[in-house]
Design an enzyme around this catalytic site. Structure first.
Site, short mmCIF file in Angstrom:
data_model
loop_
_atom_site.label_atom_id
_atom_site.label_comp_id
_atom_site.label_asym_id
_atom_site.label_seq_id
_atom_site.Cartn_x
_atom_site.Cartn_y
_atom_site.Cartn_z
N GLY A 41 0.78 -1.24 0.00
CA GLY A 41 0.00 0.00 0.00
C GLY A 41 0.80 1.28 0.00
O GLY A 41 0.32 2.33 -0.43
N ASP A 97 0.31 3.46 3.85
CA ASP A 97 -0.77 4.21 3.21
C ASP A 97 -1.74 4.77 4.24
O ASP A 97 -2.15 5.92 4.15
CB ASP A 97 -1.52 3.34 2.19
N ASP A 100 -5.18 2.67 10.29
CA ASP A 100 -6.60 2.33 10.49
C ASP A 100 -6.77 1.93 11.95
O ASP A 100 -6.91 2.78 12.82
CB ASP A 100 -6.98 1.24 9.48
N VAL A 150 -11.62 3.53 1.78
CA VAL A 150 -11.08 4.35 0.69
C VAL A 150 -10.13 3.55 -0.20
O VAL A 150 -9.54 2.58 0.24
CB VAL A 150 -10.37 5.61 1.24
P1 IMP Z 1 -4.41 -1.36 10.46
O1 IMP Z 1 -3.45 -2.41 10.92
O2 IMP Z 1 -5.81 -1.62 10.91
O3 IMP Z 1 -3.98 0.05 10.81
O4 IMP Z 1 -4.55 -1.51 8.90
C1 IMP Z 1 -3.64 -1.06 8.03
C2 IMP Z 1 -3.85 -1.73 6.68
O5 IMP Z 1 -5.22 -2.06 6.41
C3 IMP Z 1 -3.44 -0.75 5.61
O6 IMP Z 1 -2.07 -0.87 5.31
C4 IMP Z 1 -4.36 -1.13 4.46
O7 IMP Z 1 -3.73 -2.13 3.69
C5 IMP Z 1 -5.58 -1.71 5.10
N1 IMP Z 1 -6.69 -0.72 5.13
C6 IMP Z 1 -7.25 -0.16 6.22
N2 IMP Z 1 -8.24 0.69 5.90
C7 IMP Z 1 -8.30 0.69 4.55
C8 IMP Z 1 -9.14 1.38 3.59
O8 IMP Z 1 -10.02 2.21 3.91
N3 IMP Z 1 -8.90 1.11 2.29
C9 IMP Z 1 -7.94 0.22 1.88
N4 IMP Z 1 -7.14 -0.44 2.74
C10 IMP Z 1 -7.33 -0.22 4.06
MG MG Z 2 -1.62 -2.22 3.16
#
Ligand code: IMP
Ligand code: MG
Length: 179
Positions: A41, A97, A100, A150
């Site tokens: 990403g 990217d 989340d 997104v």
């Molecule tokens: P986290 O570990 O929950 O912070 O997730 C991070 C990863 O989830 C990012 O590197 C993305 O690959 C994926 N991700 C989280 N939200 C989105 C979104 O809205 N669109 C696309 N990918 C997302």
């Molecule tokens: Mg990712």
């Protein structure tokens, strides 16, 4: 066919990445910066961002993928450090990217500490602050966004849309005129 409603334009992204690059150039003076992009990403952001950091620095990549179950189940995160450069005494800036839940960046930051870096900080294009499930917050971010899924500028849905030059929200056809 799904349509994409533009949330952040290519021009807005370009300006924000310039501002972030200038800040990093200032903050990482006289340090040993290694920019570490998280595949897949981050690749669009990383390639734009390093050209806005006007300091000598190194570039590396790590691969992370999460396999998410239902919302109540924590996702399993796999990290492949095979291409990791030597991080001993380096000031590492982890780039992704989106922040989340924050679990990916937190887990990678913790694993990297075993490689002897001098510091580890995080930078993301997008911060979905309402979804945070960890204590940490991103050290640098370009845009705080609402809790919507997104795509674009590196972000995918089912391996698609990463190439879009803007960030947008996927919508069922008929609800948007953007393509
Ligand atoms: P986290 O570990 O929950 O912070 O997730 C991070 C990863 O989830 C990012 O590197 C993305 O690959 C994926 N991700 C989280 N939200 C989105 C979104 O809205 N669109 C696309 N990918 C997302
Ligand atoms: Mg990712």
């Amino acid at each position: 066919m799904d349509h994409v409603r533009v949330l952040i334009s290519a021009e807005q992204i370009s300006e924000a990445v310039q501002v972030l690059g200038a800040r990093l150039t200032e903050d990482y003076q006289r340090r040993n910066l290694t920019v570490l992009g998280i595949l897949t990403g981050s690749i669009v952001l990383v390639t734009d961002l390093i050209r806005q950091i006007t300091l000598p620095h190194q570039l590396g990549l790590v691969q992370a993928s999460s396999y998410r179950g239902t919302a109540t189940e924590p996702g399993e995160l796999r990290i492949n450090m095979e291409f990791l450069p030597d991080l001993r005494d380096r000031d590492v800036l982890l780039v992704d990217d989106i922040f989340d839940t924050g679990k990916t960046l937190t887990a990678i930051s913790q694993q990297l500490l075993q490689h002897g870096p001098r510091s580890v900080q995080t930078a993301v294009l997008l911060w979905k602050s309402a979804r945070r499930q960890v204590q940490a917050v991103p050290d640098y971010y370009c845009f705080e966004i609402p809790d919507e899924f997104v795509v674009g500028y590196g972000l995918d849905f089912d391996h698609q849309f990463r190439h879009l030059p803007y960030v947008g929200v996927l919508e069922p056809s008929g609800e948007s005129e953007a393509g």
